[in-house]
Design a protein around this motif. Structure first.
Motif, PDB file in Angstrom:
ATOM      1  N   GLY A 159      42.529  -4.573  33.415  1.00 32.00           N
ATOM      2  CA  GLY A 159      41.758  -3.423  34.070  1.00 32.00           C
ATOM      3  C   GLY A 159      40.657  -4.336  34.721  1.00 32.00           C
TER       4      GLY A 159
ATOM      5  N   ASP B  39      38.095  -6.206  37.974  1.00 30.66           N
ATOM      6  CA  ASP B  39      38.135  -6.153  39.325  1.00 30.66           C
ATOM      7  C   ASP B  39      38.482  -7.725  39.869  1.00 30.66           C
ATOM      8  OD1 ASP B  39      37.705  -3.454  39.366  1.00 30.66           O
ATOM      9  OD2 ASP B  39      35.485  -4.033  39.300  1.00 30.66           O
TER      10      ASP B  39
ATOM     11  N   ASN C  53      37.691  -3.774  27.629  1.00 35.08           N
ATOM     12  CA  ASN C  53      37.699  -2.894  28.097  1.00 35.08           C
ATOM     13  C   ASN C  53      36.763  -2.038  26.702  1.00 35.08           C
ATOM     14  OD1 ASN C  53      37.412  -0.002  29.758  1.00 35.08           O
ATOM     15  ND2 ASN C  53      38.239   0.758  27.882  1.00 35.08           N
TER      16      ASN C  53
ATOM     17  N   HIS D  53      51.655 -12.982  33.632  1.00 38.79           N
ATOM     18  CA  HIS D  53      51.987 -12.385  34.160  1.00 38.79           C
ATOM     19  C   HIS D  53      53.345 -11.530  33.089  1.00 38.79           C
ATOM     20  CE1 HIS D  53      52.941  -8.349  36.819  1.00 38.79           C
ATOM     21  NE2 HIS D  53      53.828  -8.407  36.768  1.00 38.79           N
TER      22      HIS D  53
ATOM     23  N   GLU E 145      49.262  -9.174  29.146  1.00 36.45           N
ATOM     24  CA  GLU E 145      48.011  -8.843  30.024  1.00 36.45           C
ATOM     25  C   GLU E 145      47.586  -7.079  29.272  1.00 36.45           C
ATOM     26  OE1 GLU E 145      48.887 -11.035  34.191  1.00 36.45           O
ATOM     27  OE2 GLU E 145      49.835  -8.622  33.696  1.00 36.45           O
TER      28      GLU E 145
ATOM     29  N   GLY F 138      43.535  -6.695  27.689  1.00 35.72           N
ATOM     30  CA  GLY F 138      42.848  -5.690  29.375  1.00 35.72           C
ATOM     31  C   GLY F 138      42.470  -4.360  28.476  1.00 35.72           C
TER      32      GLY F 138
ATOM     33  N   LYS G  54      47.152  -8.402  41.774  1.00 37.35           N
ATOM     34  CA  LYS G  54      47.071  -7.448  41.751  1.00 37.35           C
ATOM     35  C   LYS G  54      47.744  -6.545  40.507  1.00 37.35           C
ATOM     36  CE  LYS G  54      45.278  -6.005  46.366  1.00 37.35           C
ATOM     37  NZ  LYS G  54      45.272  -4.796  47.593  1.00 37.35           N
ATOM     38  N   GLU G  55      49.009  -6.186  40.638  1.00 35.87           N
ATOM     39  CA  GLU G  55      49.371  -5.775  39.565  1.00 35.87           C
ATOM     40  C   GLU G  55      48.999  -6.490  38.135  1.00 35.87           C
ATOM     41  OE1 GLU G  55      53.828  -6.578  38.931  1.00 35.87           O
ATOM     42  OE2 GLU G  55      53.716  -5.201  40.893  1.00 35.87           O
ATOM     43  N   THR G  56      48.440  -8.007  37.783  1.00 39.59           N
ATOM     44  CA  THR G  56      47.534  -8.479  37.066  1.00 39.59           C
ATOM     45  C   THR G  56      46.313  -7.497  36.643  1.00 39.59           C
ATOM     46  OG1 THR G  56      48.932 -10.774  36.856  1.00 39.59           O
ATOM     47  CG2 THR G  56      47.088 -10.344  36.039  1.00 39.59           C
ATOM     48  N   LEU G  57      45.737  -7.798  38.161  1.00 36.89           N
ATOM     49  CA  LEU G  57      44.632  -7.073  37.469  1.00 36.89           C
ATOM     50  C   LEU G  57      44.265  -5.636  37.588  1.00 36.89           C
ATOM     51  CD1 LEU G  57      42.619  -8.294  41.217  1.00 36.89           C
ATOM     52  CD2 LEU G  57      42.184  -8.722  38.301  1.00 36.89           C
ATOM     53  N   THR G  58      45.575  -4.776  37.400  1.00 35.85           N
ATOM     54  CA  THR G  58      45.512  -3.480  37.263  1.00 35.85           C
ATOM     55  C   THR G  58      46.079  -3.040  35.517  1.00 35.85           C
ATOM     56  OG1 THR G  58      46.324  -3.045  38.702  1.00 35.85           O
ATOM     57  CG2 THR G  58      47.597  -1.186  37.216  1.00 35.85           C
ATOM     58  N   ASN G  59      46.425  -4.567  35.429  1.00 32.60           N
ATOM     59  CA  ASN G  59      46.788  -4.034  33.475  1.00 32.60           C
ATOM     60  C   ASN G  59      45.763  -5.041  32.985  1.00 32.60           C
ATOM     61  OD1 ASN G  59      49.456  -4.373  34.344  1.00 32.60           O
ATOM     62  ND2 ASN G  59      49.762  -6.443  33.962  1.00 32.60           N
TER      63      ASN G  59
END
Length: 293
Positions: A123, A125, A82, A62, A74, A78, A116-121
């Motif tokens: 992209g 699930d 993508n 992170h 991150e 991401g 969750k912040e990491t997963l958002t960065n």
């Protein structure tokens, strides 16, 4: 030891010959590519090149920056993932993505915030592996490692990550958190020919976990490692580089390695480890270079 499964990873973008990269079996039945890309101070182009070459294991955190300090690791990973997934040539399940919980998120209820912040960065699930980066929480709040580990179990049970582990933990700390019922799948530590970590490796083998080596070719702590005369001598015998000797030393001990590289030359070199083997004597000679107990 030697819980290695061979997987054929095809380089679908660059047209180069497919590289056979062994997988290391984890204690939860998952398999992780034994060579990954360390993504601290990485460039976006390096991530793209690495995936093109066949890297399928990427390790970040992170708090990791890109090499120019203008973005977060991150986020650029991401972005690349993508783009890659959109082509349909590589699927999410083909990649093994690792990130880490930082000290500000050690309270049990904040572990889920961190991931969750990491997963958002990224992209994504879910992560394939989530690690507690350090055993110590941020001052002035002193959070026990068992509280943090309970939060890690929470995010595992919520399917936000497929496995959980630790980094920079000692044997006693791993024993303490394992009493909660989930043994870490790996312990990521400083490990290279100058920091052999033989006792910790023996402990890991005995307790059904793995060791992951960061700075396996020296890093900032041992910038002159690759000039070591013994490594240079062994490299000359095999017609390879000292970096490849250092990495192969770990692979032959079943240690997962995550070397960082930002150039195509070194990205290729760090993957080219499976056409040669070190002798038992060479392994012993490298272990003798250890500078830390």
């Amino acid at each position: 030891m030697y819980n290695i499964f061979i997987t054929l990873i095809v380089c679908v973008f660059c047209g180069t010959q497919a590289t056979k990269i062994p997988d290391r079996l984890l204690n939860n039945g998952m398999k992780i590519p034994i060579v990954g890309l360390g993504a601290m101070d990485i460039t976006e182009q390096a991530v793209r090149d690495a995936i093109d070459l066949g890297y399928r294991h990427i390790d970040t955190s992170h708090n990791y920056h890109t090499s120019d300090k203008k973005n977060w690791s991150e986020i650029i990973i991401g972005k690349v993932l993508n783009d890659v997934f959109k082509t349909g040539k590589i699927r999410r399940q083909d990649m093994f993505i690792v990130s880490k919980l930082e000290a500000d998120y050690h309270q049990r209820q904040r572990v889920v915030v961190g991931i969750k912040e990491t997963l958002t960065n990224l992209g994504l699930d879910y992560l394939d592996m989530y690690l507690v980066h350090h055993p110590n929480s941020s001052a002035p709040v002193n959070i026990s490692i068992t509280e943090t580990w309970q939060g890690m179990i929470d995010v595992l049970q919520a399917n936000l990550t497929r496995s959980i582990g630790v980094s920079n933990f000692n044997e006693q700390q791993i024993d303490e958190i394992s009493k909660l019922g989930v043994i870490p799948v790996t312990n990521q530590v400083l490990c290279n020919p100058y920091v052999v970590q033989k006792p910790l490796l023996a402990y890991s083998d005995k307790h059904y976990t793995t060791l992951t080596a960061y700075s396996p070719i020296g890093g900032s702590r041992y910038p002159n490692l690759l000039k070591d005369p013994k490594l240079v001598e062994i490299a000359g015998k095999h017609k390879i580089t000292a970096a490849q000797v250092a990495l192969k030393f770990q692979v032959q001990r079943d240690v997962i390695v995550i070397p960082k590289a930002n150039t195509l030359k070194y990205l290729k070199e760090n993957l080219d480890l499976f056409s040669f083997s070190l002798t038992d004597q060479e392994i012993k000679d490298i272990e003798a270079l250890n500078k830390r107990n």
